[in-house]
Design a protein around this motif. Structure first.
Motif, PDB file in Angstrom:
ATOM      1  N   GLU A 281      -5.674 -43.713 147.419  1.00  0.00           N
ATOM      2  CA  GLU A 281      -5.810 -43.382 145.990  1.00  0.00           C
ATOM      3  C   GLU A 281      -4.871 -42.219 145.625  1.00  0.00           C
TER       4      GLU A 281
ATOM      5  N   HIS B  79      -1.980 -43.277 134.138  1.00  0.00           N
ATOM      6  CA  HIS B  79      -2.449 -44.102 135.261  1.00  0.00           C
ATOM      7  C   HIS B  79      -2.522 -43.272 136.545  1.00  0.00           C
TER       8      HIS B  79
ATOM      9  N   GLU C 179      -5.810 -42.467 138.999  1.00  0.00           N
ATOM     10  CA  GLU C 179      -5.877 -42.614 140.462  1.00  0.00           C
ATOM     11  C   GLU C 179      -6.424 -41.340 141.107  1.00  0.00           C
TER      12      GLU C 179
ATOM     13  N   GLU D  63      -1.492 -52.753 143.446  1.00  0.00           N
ATOM     14  CA  GLU D  63      -2.908 -52.886 143.065  1.00  0.00           C
ATOM     15  C   GLU D  63      -3.601 -54.023 143.824  1.00  0.00           C
TER      16      GLU D  63
ATOM     17  N   VAL E  81      -4.565 -52.498 146.980  1.00  0.00           N
ATOM     18  CA  VAL E  81      -5.747 -51.624 146.808  1.00  0.00           C
ATOM     19  C   VAL E  81      -7.014 -52.488 146.752  1.00  0.00           C
TER      20      VAL E  81
ATOM     21  N   GLN F 154     -10.986 -52.744 139.902  1.00  0.00           N
ATOM     22  CA  GLN F 154      -9.784 -53.443 140.373  1.00  0.00           C
ATOM     23  C   GLN F 154      -9.508 -54.714 139.568  1.00  0.00           C
TER      24      GLN F 154
HETATM   25 FE1  FEO Z   1      -7.427 -46.670 142.308  1.00  0.00          FE
HETATM   26 FE2  FEO Z   1      -5.346 -48.444 140.879  1.00  0.00          FE
HETATM   27  O1  FEO Z   1      -6.590 -48.247 142.219  1.00  0.00           O
END
Ligand code: FEO
Length: 175
Positions: free
Chosen positions: A17, A46, A50, A94, A97, A127
């Motif tokens: 993150e 953004h 995070e 992403e 992630v 997500q």
């Molecule tokens: Fe924290 Fe964009 O994933």
């Protein structure tokens, strides 16, 4: 008390993150320096999101009797060619992630840790939203980006999205 296995896995997620925040900040800086202020605003916001994700994991792990030990980060990519490439690589990032969050959920199930599983469900939902937003932006870039003045319109659109995201982050902080 959280298991050692989950503590290690969550510390890896904290790193991811934090790394994501850095990756998006590098992209934001490139956009800012290359005449794309709306995209820069969106990406800086953004990046802040995070950092909030990272903090959520840090507080949770420490609250559950584990220890959030920060790790060294990797150097982010700092040279980009187009906005389309930037959003293509955000989507890949992403998707990765999402895969890591799903793996954490899998580990919770093996460890029978229902508390951590419940905590992770927020990230599972987040997500879905993150991937869908990035796909929507990529579609807009495809639609408008190549046309004359297309990036100008995409940049305005991203400035609008950044304002909405900043407002919802501010509201979340008040809750
Ligand atoms: Fe924290 Fe964009 O994933």
């Amino acid at each position: 008390m959280i298991s050692k296995k989950l503590e290690t896995a969550i510390n890896e997620q904290i790193k991811l993150e934090e790394q994501s925040a850095r990756v998006y900040m590098a992209m934001a800086s490139w956009c800012e320096a290359n005449g794309l202020p709306g995209a820069a605003k969106f990406l800086y916001t953004h990046s802040d999101e995070e950092r909030l994700h990272m903090l959520k994991f840090i507080h949770f792990l420490n609250d559950r009797g584990g220890y959030s030990a920060l790790q060294a980060l990797e150097m982010p990519k700092t040279d980009f060619s187009t906005l389309a490439d930037i959003f293509k690589s955000i989507l890949h990032h992403e998707e990765y992630v999402t895969k890591k969050i799903n793996e954490l959920v899998d580990l919770c199930l093996t460890e029978k840790d229902h508390t951590t599983n419940s905590f992770l469900q927020w990230f599972v939902t987040e997500q879905i939203e993150e991937e869908s937003t990035v796909r929507e932006i990529s579609d807009k870039i495809k639609l408008l980006g190549e046309a004359h003045g297309g990036y100008f319109h995409v940049d305005m659109y991203l400035a609008g999205l950044a304002a909405t995201a900043a407002a919802s982050m501010a509201a979340a902080k008040k809750v």
